[in-house]
Design a protein around this motif. Structure first.
Motif, PDB file in Angstrom:
ATOM      1  N   UNK A 159       0.866  -1.183   0.000  1.00  0.00           N
ATOM      2  CA  UNK A 159       0.000   0.000   0.000  1.00  0.00           C
ATOM      3  C   UNK A 159       0.901   1.230   0.000  1.00  0.00           C
ATOM      4  N   UNK A 160       0.602   2.196  -0.863  1.00  0.00           N
ATOM      5  CA  UNK A 160       1.456   3.382  -0.996  1.00  0.00           C
ATOM      6  C   UNK A 160       1.573   4.188   0.292  1.00  0.00           C
ATOM      7  N   UNK A 161       0.461   4.420   0.952  1.00  0.00           N
ATOM      8  CA  UNK A 161       0.522   5.322   2.108  1.00  0.00           C
ATOM      9  C   UNK A 161       0.866   4.612   3.411  1.00  0.00           C
ATOM     10  N   UNK A 162       0.420   3.366   3.595  1.00  0.00           N
ATOM     11  CA  UNK A 162       0.693   2.675   4.861  1.00  0.00           C
ATOM     12  C   UNK A 162       1.910   1.764   4.782  1.00  0.00           C
ATOM     13  N   UNK A 163       2.347   1.427   3.558  1.00  0.00           N
ATOM     14  CA  UNK A 163       3.470   0.515   3.295  1.00  0.00           C
ATOM     15  C   UNK A 163       3.172  -0.915   3.744  1.00  0.00           C
ATOM     16  N   UNK A 164       1.898  -1.224   4.040  1.00  0.00           N
ATOM     17  CA  UNK A 164       1.521  -2.590   4.391  1.00  0.00           C
ATOM     18  C   UNK A 164       1.744  -3.512   3.206  1.00  0.00           C
ATOM     19  N   UNK A 165       2.185  -4.741   3.495  1.00  0.00           N
ATOM     20  CA  UNK A 165       2.311  -5.757   2.460  1.00  0.00           C
ATOM     21  C   UNK A 165       0.933  -6.364   2.223  1.00  0.00           C
ATOM     22  N   UNK A 166       0.466  -6.324   0.975  1.00  0.00           N
ATOM     23  CA  UNK A 166      -0.891  -6.750   0.616  1.00  0.00           C
ATOM     24  C   UNK A 166      -0.922  -8.194   0.103  1.00  0.00           C
ATOM     25  N   UNK A 167       0.041  -8.561  -0.750  1.00  0.00           N
ATOM     26  CA  UNK A 167       0.053  -9.886  -1.365  1.00  0.00           C
ATOM     27  C   UNK A 167       1.047  -9.921  -2.510  1.00  0.00           C
ATOM     28  N   UNK A 168       0.883 -10.884  -3.404  1.00  0.00           N
ATOM     29  CA  UNK A 168       1.771 -10.976  -4.556  1.00  0.00           C
ATOM     30  C   UNK A 168       0.955 -11.186  -5.827  1.00  0.00           C
ATOM     31  N   UNK A 169       1.537 -10.782  -6.935  1.00  0.00           N
ATOM     32  CA  UNK A 169       0.988 -11.074  -8.251  1.00  0.00           C
ATOM     33  C   UNK A 169       2.164 -11.277  -9.186  1.00  0.00           C
ATOM     34  N   UNK A 170       1.928 -12.049 -10.235  1.00  0.00           N
ATOM     35  CA  UNK A 170       3.064 -12.361 -11.102  1.00  0.00           C
ATOM     36  C   UNK A 170       2.622 -12.722 -12.515  1.00  0.00           C
TER      37      UNK A 170
END
Length: 188
Positions: free
Chosen positions: A81-92
């Motif tokens: 997340x841009x503002x919180x820097x939380x890791x959301x997941x992955x995509x590939x």
């Protein structure tokens, strides 16, 4: 063109998110925490999540993903997340066939961030980037037919359901046969 000459960025941004290649020491810790947080949900759908990996195993997996990125064999992105820097997941981009060229998009999300449209936003960006920059002629999304949350993403993004392959795969735990939905979008 040789795919090694493609200048694929290590980071892509959307309105709310940063998609970054797993190229930093310590990425394994944050990804491993998300796997632990979401283990029960991931276990139902993903073969890699049948047992909890150690932080070291996750770090090794991500370093191998970075090597594959550099070799242009697959392109995994960690979603923040841009503002919180939380890791959301992955995509590939995975299953790349440079002769066509085509690929499949895969993804998983930390369950606590599910329902906010983050994965749809990420996959939309990868789809647009893949068609317009990398110039894939075909992008697929494959998922188990009963995985309604995963199916919702290509459906929202106007991928075409090309078919459902019956008895195509084993469930994540390997105990039963499952049907696979094949969605695609092609370049015009």
């Amino acid at each position: 063109m040789n795919p090694l000459l493609l200048d694929v960025p290590l980071q892509i941004e959307t309105e709310r998110l940063i998609l970054r290649a797993p190229n930093q020491t310590g990425d394994g810790k944050i990804v491993n925490e998300a796997i632990n947080d979401s283990f029960e949900e991931l276990k139902a759908w993903l073969p890699f999540a049948q047992e909890l990996p150690t932080v070291e195993e996750t770090e090794i997996n991500l370093r191998n993903a970075h090597i594959n990125f550099l070799k242009r064999e697959s392109f995994r992105y960690l979603i923040f997340h841009k503002s919180t820097h939380d890791f959301i997941g992955t995509t590939s981009y995975q299953g790349i066939d440079w002769n066509i060229p085509k690929c499949e998009i895969g993804y998983w999300i930390n369950s606590k961030f599910s329902g906010y449209g983050y994965m749809t936003e990420s996959v939309k960006e990868l789809t647009n980037f893949g068609l317009n920059f990398i110039r894939f002629k075909r992008i697929e999304i494959r998922c188990e037919s009963t995985n309604q949350r995963s199916r919702a993403i290509p459906e929202k993004l106007n991928f075409q359901l090309e078919g459902i392959f019956r008895n195509d795969d084993l469930s994540a735990d390997g105990n039963k046969l499952t049907d696979t939905c094949i969605y695609s979008v092609i370049s015009s």
